[in-house]
Design a protein around this motif. Sequence first.
Motif, PDB file in Angstrom:
ATOM      1  N   GLU A  87       0.954  -1.187  -0.040  1.00 14.50           N
ATOM      2  CA  GLU A  87      -0.227  -0.415  -0.068  1.00 14.50           C
ATOM      3  C   GLU A  87       0.757   1.142  -0.176  1.00 14.50           C
ATOM      4  O   GLU A  87       0.625   1.996  -0.518  1.00 14.50           O
ATOM      5  N   THR A  88       1.799   1.221   0.899  1.00 19.47           N
ATOM      6  CA  THR A  88       3.029   2.591   1.039  1.00 19.47           C
ATOM      7  C   THR A  88       3.569   2.197  -0.395  1.00 19.47           C
ATOM      8  O   THR A  88       3.197   3.531  -1.135  1.00 19.47           O
ATOM      9  N   SER A 142      -2.178   5.245  10.895  1.00 16.38           N
ATOM     10  CA  SER A 142      -1.504   4.089  11.230  1.00 16.38           C
ATOM     11  C   SER A 142      -0.211   4.205  11.796  1.00 16.38           C
ATOM     12  O   SER A 142       0.014   5.341  11.679  1.00 16.38           O
ATOM     13  N   GLU A 185      -1.140   6.961   4.314  1.00 18.30           N
ATOM     14  CA  GLU A 185      -2.356   7.967   4.370  1.00 18.30           C
ATOM     15  C   GLU A 185      -1.476   8.942   4.472  1.00 18.30           C
ATOM     16  O   GLU A 185      -2.866  10.188   4.393  1.00 18.30           O
ATOM     17  N   GLU A 220      -2.561  10.537   0.718  1.00 14.93           N
ATOM     18  CA  GLU A 220      -4.021  10.911   1.280  1.00 14.93           C
ATOM     19  C   GLU A 220      -4.402  12.097   2.173  1.00 14.93           C
ATOM     20  O   GLU A 220      -5.064  12.738   0.784  1.00 14.93           O
ATOM     21  N   THR A 221      -3.506  12.078   3.098  1.00 20.19           N
ATOM     22  CA  THR A 221      -3.678  13.385   3.191  1.00 20.19           C
ATOM     23  C   THR A 221      -3.636  14.676   2.662  1.00 20.19           C
ATOM     24  O   THR A 221      -4.779  15.249   3.053  1.00 20.19           O
ATOM     25  N   THR A 250       1.271   1.515   7.364  1.00 17.68           N
ATOM     26  CA  THR A 250       1.051   1.959   6.244  1.00 17.68           C
ATOM     27  C   THR A 250       0.901   3.660   5.970  1.00 17.68           C
ATOM     28  O   THR A 250      -0.185   4.799   5.399  1.00 17.68           O
ATOM     29  N   ALA A 251       1.629   4.114   7.153  1.00 15.98           N
ATOM     30  CA  ALA A 251       1.429   5.542   7.135  1.00 15.98           C
ATOM     31  C   ALA A 251       1.940   6.624   6.434  1.00 15.98           C
ATOM     32  O   ALA A 251       1.455   7.804   5.722  1.00 15.98           O
ATOM     33  N   THR A 308      -0.437  10.827  12.482  1.00 17.61           N
ATOM     34  CA  THR A 308      -1.432   9.198  11.427  1.00 17.61           C
ATOM     35  C   THR A 308      -2.200   8.843  12.736  1.00 17.61           C
ATOM     36  O   THR A 308      -1.540   8.447  13.500  1.00 17.61           O
TER      37      THR A 308
END
Length: 249
Positions: free
Chosen positions: A26-27, A229, A237, A240-241, A233-234, A227
């Motif tokens: 994901e990262t 996460s 995240e 996305e932020t 996955t930080a 975060t």
Amino acid sequence: MGIFDGVLLCSDIDGTLVCEGEVSRETEDAIEFFKSEGGLFTVSTGRYPSHFKDNFGIEVNTHVISVNGTVISDESGKNILYNSKLPLELINRIYDYVFSRYEIENFWAADIDRMDLPYKRKADYPSNKLMFVPYDEKSALALMGDLNTAFASEVNISRSWPVGVEVIPEGSGKGFCVSRLKEITGSRILVCAGDYENDITMLRAADVGFAVKNAVFGAKEAADRTTVSDSRTAVAEIIETIQKEYIKE
């Protein structure tokens, strides 16, 4: 024009970008998306410049900040834009001070031009940073305090893990380097992510500083945000932020 044009994202590696020795899928996907949409992604680490690519296969798309904020270079470490070193005389004064007062489990000097230098209690060359590893956290904290008292005007001192005491030249560090890299790249927004004490100056220097969920208190206090996460996955995240809250349509 990509949606992340003008955004520079600098992330610590261990404990921030990497969890249990891995970068999550994901990262990795989020980083590739960020770069494909014009964002500049890099790492700001205590390790050497090529470490991230060599160990995780992910490329940055701007200069790397390495050796705990004493070097700015390309990933190979050959094209160096900034290189701050502790003078030889100062290193040997620090060695004399530390080894006459503390039991040290491990120590080394890190230098971008020679990589890790021999484990000798008398230095032969200037170095970018010194690392001292006492036997326990109480001793590490005491060592930090004593070094700050004895060498306050000459060095910056922080920990990168509970017993890892790092000494770098005064005026250098992750905070200085991320600010310098923002200027070099002409970025509009500097976003930084970290988890430990040696990331504090970087988080303070950022336009938006993110401490990851698993960060120590000092890093969270220095950051603008924390975060949801942990390091698994930080960074995904954070990207996305950035897209949702800091990018103007």
